[in-house]
Design a protein around this motif. Sequence first.
Motif, mmCIF file in Angstrom:
data_model
loop_
_atom_site.group_PDB
_atom_site.id
_atom_site.type_symbol
_atom_site.label_atom_id
_atom_site.label_comp_id
_atom_site.label_asym_id
_atom_site.label_seq_id
_atom_site.Cartn_x
_atom_site.Cartn_y
_atom_site.Cartn_z
ATOM 1 N N LEU A 1 0.838 -1.201 0.000
ATOM 2 C CA LEU A 1 0.000 0.000 0.000
ATOM 3 C C LEU A 1 0.873 1.251 0.000
ATOM 4 O O LEU A 1 0.655 2.186 -0.782
ATOM 5 N N VAL A 2 1.875 1.249 0.854
ATOM 6 C CA VAL A 2 2.788 2.395 0.930
ATOM 7 C C VAL A 2 3.535 2.553 -0.395
ATOM 8 O O VAL A 2 3.712 3.661 -0.889
ATOM 9 N N ASP A 3 3.940 1.412 -0.989
ATOM 10 C CA ASP A 3 4.650 1.466 -2.268
ATOM 11 C C ASP A 3 3.781 2.101 -3.348
ATOM 12 O O ASP A 3 4.247 2.949 -4.115
ATOM 13 N N SER A 4 2.501 1.712 -3.410
ATOM 14 C CA SER A 4 1.612 2.305 -4.426
ATOM 15 C C SER A 4 1.430 3.802 -4.179
ATOM 16 O O SER A 4 1.416 4.597 -5.125
ATOM 17 N N GLU A 5 1.330 4.189 -2.905
ATOM 18 C CA GLU A 5 1.207 5.616 -2.594
ATOM 19 C C GLU A 5 2.480 6.369 -2.969
ATOM 20 O O GLU A 5 2.433 7.478 -3.507
ATOM 21 N N VAL A 6 3.637 5.740 -2.721
ATOM 22 C CA VAL A 6 4.913 6.374 -3.070
ATOM 23 C C VAL A 6 5.027 6.534 -4.576
ATOM 24 O O VAL A 6 5.488 7.567 -5.073
ATOM 25 N N VAL A 7 4.600 5.520 -5.322
ATOM 26 C CA VAL A 7 4.650 5.605 -6.792
ATOM 27 C C VAL A 7 3.761 6.741 -7.282
ATOM 28 O O VAL A 7 4.163 7.536 -8.137
ATOM 29 N N MET A 8 2.546 6.833 -6.723
ATOM 30 C CA MET A 8 1.643 7.915 -7.134
ATOM 31 C C MET A 8 2.229 9.275 -6.774
ATOM 32 O O MET A 8 2.206 10.208 -7.571
ATOM 33 N N LEU A 9 2.756 9.383 -5.563
ATOM 34 C CA LEU A 9 3.366 10.650 -5.149
ATOM 35 C C LEU A 9 4.581 10.985 -6.007
ATOM 36 O O LEU A 9 4.797 12.140 -6.372
ATOM 37 N N SER A 10 5.365 9.983 -6.322
ATOM 38 C CA SER A 10 6.543 10.206 -7.161
ATOM 39 C C SER A 10 6.132 10.734 -8.528
ATOM 40 O O SER A 10 6.740 11.682 -9.039
ATOM 41 N N ALA A 11 5.103 10.144 -9.131
ATOM 42 C CA ALA A 11 4.616 10.613 -10.435
ATOM 43 C C ALA A 11 4.094 12.042 -10.328
ATOM 44 O O ALA A 11 4.371 12.888 -11.186
ATOM 45 N N HIS A 12 3.341 12.302 -9.254
ATOM 46 C CA HIS A 12 2.787 13.646 -9.055
ATOM 47 C C HIS A 12 3.902 14.679 -8.920
ATOM 48 O O HIS A 12 3.878 15.732 -9.562
ATOM 49 N N TRP A 13 4.898 14.371 -8.082
ATOM 50 C CA TRP A 13 5.979 15.334 -7.872
ATOM 51 C C TRP A 13 6.898 15.427 -9.078
ATOM 52 O O TRP A 13 7.528 16.468 -9.309
ATOM 53 N N GLU A 14 6.967 14.371 -9.879
ATOM 54 C CA GLU A 14 7.752 14.435 -11.118
ATOM 55 C C GLU A 14 7.103 15.424 -12.089
ATOM 56 O O GLU A 14 7.781 16.221 -12.733
ATOM 57 N N LYS A 15 5.761 15.382 -12.156
ATOM 58 C CA LYS A 15 5.040 16.351 -12.990
ATOM 59 C C LYS A 15 5.281 17.768 -12.477
ATOM 60 O O LYS A 15 5.516 18.692 -13.253
ATOM 61 N N LYS A 16 5.206 17.933 -11.155
ATOM 62 C CA LYS A 16 5.443 19.255 -10.561
ATOM 63 C C LYS A 16 6.863 19.730 -10.858
ATOM 64 O O LYS A 16 7.095 20.898 -11.169
ATOM 65 N N ARG A 17 7.833 18.816 -10.773
ATOM 66 C CA ARG A 17 9.230 19.173 -11.026
ATOM 67 C C ARG A 17 9.416 19.594 -12.481
ATOM 68 O O ARG A 17 10.086 20.582 -12.771
ATOM 69 N N THR A 18 8.769 18.859 -13.398
ATOM 70 C CA THR A 18 8.852 19.210 -14.816
ATOM 71 C C THR A 18 8.260 20.597 -15.048
ATOM 72 O O THR A 18 8.848 21.423 -15.754
ATOM 73 N N SER A 19 7.102 20.840 -14.450
ATOM 74 C CA SER A 19 6.473 22.160 -14.587
ATOM 75 C C SER A 19 7.363 23.252 -14.001
ATOM 76 O O SER A 19 7.501 24.332 -14.585
ATOM 77 N N LEU A 20 7.964 22.962 -12.879
ATOM 78 C CA LEU A 20 8.848 23.932 -12.233
ATOM 79 C C LEU A 20 10.083 24.207 -13.098
ATOM 80 O O LEU A 20 10.509 25.353 -13.226
ATOM 81 N N ASN A 21 10.631 23.161 -13.706
ATOM 82 C CA ASN A 21 11.778 23.355 -14.609
ATOM 83 C C ASN A 21 11.399 24.212 -15.808
ATOM 84 O O ASN A 21 12.170 25.076 -16.244
ATOM 85 N N GLU A 22 10.199 23.965 -16.376
ATOM 86 C CA GLU A 22 9.734 24.788 -17.493
ATOM 87 C C GLU A 22 9.566 26.242 -17.061
ATOM 88 O O GLU A 22 9.967 27.163 -17.771
ATOM 89 N N LEU A 23 8.967 26.433 -15.896
ATOM 90 C CA LEU A 23 8.787 27.790 -15.376
ATOM 91 C C LEU A 23 10.131 28.460 -15.146
ATOM 92 O O LEU A 23 10.315 29.638 -15.481
ATOM 93 N N GLN A 24 11.079 27.720 -14.603
ATOM 94 C CA GLN A 24 12.412 28.269 -14.356
ATOM 95 C C GLN A 24 13.069 28.667 -15.672
ATOM 96 O O GLN A 24 13.684 29.735 -15.768
ATOM 97 N N GLY A 25 12.914 27.834 -16.703
ATOM 98 C CA GLY A 25 13.460 28.169 -18.020
ATOM 99 C C GLY A 25 12.841 29.442 -18.574
ATOM 100 O O GLY A 25 13.532 30.301 -19.130
ATOM 101 N N GLN A 26 11.530 29.563 -18.418
ATOM 102 C CA GLN A 26 10.849 30.761 -18.896
ATOM 103 C C GLN A 26 11.277 31.986 -18.101
ATOM 104 O O GLN A 26 11.439 33.071 -18.654
ATOM 105 N N LEU A 27 11.450 31.827 -16.794
ATOM 106 C CA LEU A 27 11.888 32.952 -15.963
ATOM 107 C C LEU A 27 13.309 33.377 -16.313
ATOM 108 O O LEU A 27 13.645 34.561 -16.235
ATOM 109 N N GLN A 28 14.148 32.412 -16.722
ATOM 110 C CA GLN A 28 15.513 32.748 -17.109
ATOM 111 C C GLN A 28 15.523 33.545 -18.418
ATOM 112 O O GLN A 28 16.433 34.322 -18.666
ATOM 113 N N GLN A 29 14.507 33.341 -19.246
ATOM 114 C CA GLN A 29 14.416 34.077 -20.505
ATOM 115 C C GLN A 29 13.813 35.463 -20.313
ATOM 116 O O GLN A 29 13.879 36.295 -21.216
#
Length: 178
Positions: A75-103
């Motif tokens: 159960l914890v593993d499935s929650e960790v996988v879901m959280l990992s996917a969620h935070w990976e999306k957030k990290r990708t969005s944050l990287n895109e935002l950071q790239g745009q802010l650098q421009q």
Amino acid sequence: MLETLRERLLSVQQDFTSGLKTLSDKSREAKVKGKPRTAPRLPKYSAGLELLSRYEDAWAALHRRAKECADAGELVDSEVVMLSAHWEKKRTSLNELQGQLQQLPALLQDLESLMASLAHLETSFEEVENHLLHLEDLCGQCELERHKQAQAQHLESYKKSKRKELEAFKAERYLLKP
């Protein structure tokens, strides 16, 4: 979330080790109790049966707890996988935002350059407009001069024709006067 997972795993590990420790302690106690006997006795099957029953119960409890821990771990593993996917999306969005802010500074610099160019163009347009107005005035003056010259020529030709008529009239009168 990861902290609670860690706490759960530590608690499962502690429960498992304490269960094994309890079993080994009971086993030692049974060995220690059995050693001081010096007189040969008849084996007590009920005591061995009781000990075996205790071991079976302890192992069954350990097995049950291990299964519960495994289920909780899944159960914890499935929650960790879901959280990992969620935070990976957030990290990708944050990287895109950071790239745009650098421009952004380059964009602001381009915008300032564009505004300066627009101000320069506005000045140039006003200058061209003033020159066009001056040219229009000059064209009007030239047209007026041409019109004046045309009128002057017309007047001059009119004067010539009238002079000729006058001379012709005088000549006719002179000829008629005897």
